[in-house]
Design a protein around this motif. Sequence first.
Motif, mmCIF file in Angstrom:
data_model
loop_
_atom_site.group_PDB
_atom_site.id
_atom_site.type_symbol
_atom_site.label_atom_id
_atom_site.label_comp_id
_atom_site.label_asym_id
_atom_site.label_seq_id
_atom_site.Cartn_x
_atom_site.Cartn_y
_atom_site.Cartn_z
ATOM 1 N N ALA A 2 40.932 48.589 34.858
ATOM 2 C CA ALA A 2 42.142 48.479 34.057
ATOM 3 C C ALA A 2 42.031 49.372 32.819
ATOM 4 O O ALA A 2 40.931 49.708 32.386
ATOM 5 C CB ALA A 2 42.339 47.032 33.628
ATOM 6 N N THR A 3 43.163 49.732 32.261
ATOM 7 C CA THR A 3 43.183 50.470 31.006
ATOM 8 C C THR A 3 43.980 49.673 29.986
ATOM 9 O O THR A 3 44.900 48.931 30.343
ATOM 10 C CB THR A 3 43.813 51.869 31.167
ATOM 11 O OG1 THR A 3 45.160 51.722 31.631
ATOM 12 C CG2 THR A 3 43.010 52.722 32.134
ATOM 13 N N GLY A 4 43.580 49.789 28.733
ATOM 14 C CA GLY A 4 44.246 49.071 27.655
ATOM 15 C C GLY A 4 43.730 49.544 26.319
ATOM 16 O O GLY A 4 43.228 50.666 26.197
ATOM 17 N N ALA A 24 38.863 51.696 29.541
ATOM 18 C CA ALA A 24 39.049 51.826 30.992
ATOM 19 C C ALA A 24 37.883 51.074 31.606
ATOM 20 O O ALA A 24 36.774 51.605 31.726
ATOM 21 C CB ALA A 24 39.062 53.282 31.430
ATOM 22 N N ALA A 26 36.812 47.152 34.016
ATOM 23 C CA ALA A 26 37.244 45.971 34.754
ATOM 24 C C ALA A 26 36.929 44.682 33.993
ATOM 25 O O ALA A 26 37.655 43.700 34.103
ATOM 26 C CB ALA A 26 36.579 45.937 36.124
ATOM 27 N N ASP A 55 43.895 39.611 25.111
ATOM 28 C CA ASP A 55 45.327 39.318 25.188
ATOM 29 C C ASP A 55 45.659 38.004 24.477
ATOM 30 O O ASP A 55 46.437 37.181 24.963
ATOM 31 C CB ASP A 55 45.803 39.289 26.646
ATOM 32 C CG ASP A 55 45.578 40.630 27.326
ATOM 33 O OD1 ASP A 55 45.694 41.679 26.645
ATOM 34 O OD2 ASP A 55 45.275 40.639 28.525
ATOM 35 N N ARG A 68 37.605 39.240 32.929
ATOM 36 C CA ARG A 68 38.353 40.352 33.528
ATOM 37 C C ARG A 68 39.379 40.878 32.532
ATOM 38 O O ARG A 68 40.000 40.109 31.807
ATOM 39 C CB ARG A 68 39.084 39.888 34.789
ATOM 40 C CG ARG A 68 38.217 39.204 35.825
ATOM 41 C CD ARG A 68 37.282 40.036 36.609
ATOM 42 N NE ARG A 68 37.932 41.122 37.317
ATOM 43 C CZ ARG A 68 37.268 42.128 37.847
ATOM 44 N NH1 ARG A 68 35.958 42.175 37.754
ATOM 45 N NH2 ARG A 68 37.886 43.082 38.484
ATOM 46 N N ALA A 70 42.927 43.080 31.867
ATOM 47 C CA ALA A 70 44.188 43.359 32.555
ATOM 48 C C ALA A 70 44.686 44.760 32.217
ATOM 49 O O ALA A 70 44.395 45.293 31.138
ATOM 50 C CB ALA A 70 45.234 42.337 32.131
ATOM 51 N N GLU A 71 45.437 45.318 33.123
ATOM 52 C CA GLU A 71 46.094 46.592 32.874
ATOM 53 C C GLU A 71 47.043 46.420 31.684
ATOM 54 O O GLU A 71 47.829 45.474 31.635
ATOM 55 C CB GLU A 71 46.879 47.036 34.116
ATOM 56 C CG GLU A 71 47.549 48.368 33.965
ATOM 57 C CD GLU A 71 46.561 49.527 33.803
ATOM 58 O OE1 GLU A 71 46.928 50.488 33.101
ATOM 59 O OE2 GLU A 71 45.442 49.487 34.363
ATOM 60 N N GLY A 72 46.904 47.321 30.709
ATOM 61 C CA GLY A 72 47.751 47.268 29.521
ATOM 62 C C GLY A 72 47.357 46.190 28.533
ATOM 63 O O GLY A 72 48.101 45.899 27.602
#
Length: 84
Positions: A2-4, A24, A26, A55, A68, A70-72
């Motif tokens: 994922a990237t964020g 970038a 996981a 998040d 884990r 998350a994307e974004g």
Amino acid sequence: MATGTIRYWAAAKAAAGTAEEPYAAATLAEALAAVRERHPGELTRVLQRCSFLIDGDPVGTRGHETVRLAEGGTVEVLPPFAGG
């Protein structure tokens, strides 16, 4: 993978020399390993005392390899601070 965004606060921000940067990875463990490679020295020491929000949710005592990303998503790096 994922990237964020990783956001640094207080002493972590000072040690990283930036308020935020992309990730970038996981897992939180992978993201932090990349951070340590990019910022050897003081930030590596500061990270040992930090708490992390993923998040908006605290990581707490969970193993970083199990968290884990998350994307974004956003990883907040929170060092201990006075009056907190």
